[in-house]
Design a protein around this motif. Sequence first.
Motif, mmCIF file in Angstrom:
data_model
loop_
_atom_site.group_PDB
_atom_site.id
_atom_site.type_symbol
_atom_site.label_atom_id
_atom_site.label_comp_id
_atom_site.label_asym_id
_atom_site.label_seq_id
_atom_site.Cartn_x
_atom_site.Cartn_y
_atom_site.Cartn_z
ATOM 1 N N ASP A 15 0.834 -1.209 0.000
ATOM 2 C CA ASP A 15 0.000 0.000 0.000
ATOM 3 C C ASP A 15 0.865 1.254 0.000
ATOM 4 O O ASP A 15 0.641 2.180 -0.782
ATOM 5 N N LEU A 19 0.960 4.098 -2.941
ATOM 6 C CA LEU A 19 0.622 5.480 -2.602
ATOM 7 C C LEU A 19 1.797 6.409 -2.909
ATOM 8 O O LEU A 19 1.608 7.502 -3.433
ATOM 9 N N ARG A 57 -8.654 -2.167 -4.031
ATOM 10 C CA ARG A 57 -8.906 -2.117 -2.590
ATOM 11 C C ARG A 57 -8.645 -0.716 -2.051
ATOM 12 O O ARG A 57 -9.441 -0.175 -1.271
ATOM 13 N N LEU A 58 -7.536 -0.089 -2.467
ATOM 14 C CA LEU A 58 -7.222 1.266 -2.017
ATOM 15 C C LEU A 58 -8.268 2.268 -2.495
ATOM 16 O O LEU A 58 -8.595 3.225 -1.788
ATOM 17 N N GLU A 59 -8.822 2.015 -3.670
ATOM 18 C CA GLU A 59 -9.892 2.880 -4.170
ATOM 19 C C GLU A 59 -11.157 2.699 -3.329
ATOM 20 O O GLU A 59 -11.814 3.674 -2.968
ATOM 21 N N LEU A 63 -8.672 5.888 -0.589
ATOM 22 C CA LEU A 63 -7.309 6.417 -0.620
ATOM 23 C C LEU A 63 -6.876 6.785 -2.032
ATOM 24 O O LEU A 63 -5.960 7.585 -2.215
ATOM 25 N N GLY A 86 -5.687 9.552 0.924
ATOM 26 C CA GLY A 86 -4.517 8.800 0.494
ATOM 27 C C GLY A 86 -3.222 9.493 0.890
ATOM 28 O O GLY A 86 -2.261 8.847 1.295
ATOM 29 N N SER A 89 -2.790 8.916 4.537
ATOM 30 C CA SER A 89 -2.383 7.531 4.751
ATOM 31 C C SER A 89 -0.910 7.339 4.395
ATOM 32 O O SER A 89 -0.176 6.636 5.094
ATOM 33 N N GLU A 93 2.075 5.838 6.580
ATOM 34 C CA GLU A 93 2.918 4.732 6.102
ATOM 35 C C GLU A 93 4.396 5.081 6.247
ATOM 36 O O GLU A 93 5.202 4.248 6.652
#
Length: 114
Positions: A15, A19, A57-59, A63, A86, A89, A93
């Motif tokens: 992820d 990103l 999944r991130l969409e 994010l 995003g 996030s 991260e």
Amino acid sequence: MVSRMKADAVRGHLDGLLLAVLEAGPLHGYAIITSVLNRSGGALDLRTGTIYPALKRLERLGLLASSWEAVGARRRRRCYRLTDAGRRSLAGERADWREFTAAISAVLNPRSPA
């Protein structure tokens, strides 16, 4: 010579990688794969079967956002971009990564014998 990292090495960090490469602006899937490969000096060669489910999944998590872009007269490709969520996030991260690498470094490269 660049050695390829094991797929397991990316697990848990995918992820953040996705990103991070989208931080500069929107990219389509193949450009994302190429960006990760180039930025890692060839060590991270992600497969389409890995990134597309992650991008979706991130969409779903809000994010990323995506839109269709025309390529030539008859083709389209989906481009992904970071949302404000995003970006937040990604900041998390990066903080988590710094903490993780500091802890691993302290174990692998101790300043003095334990």
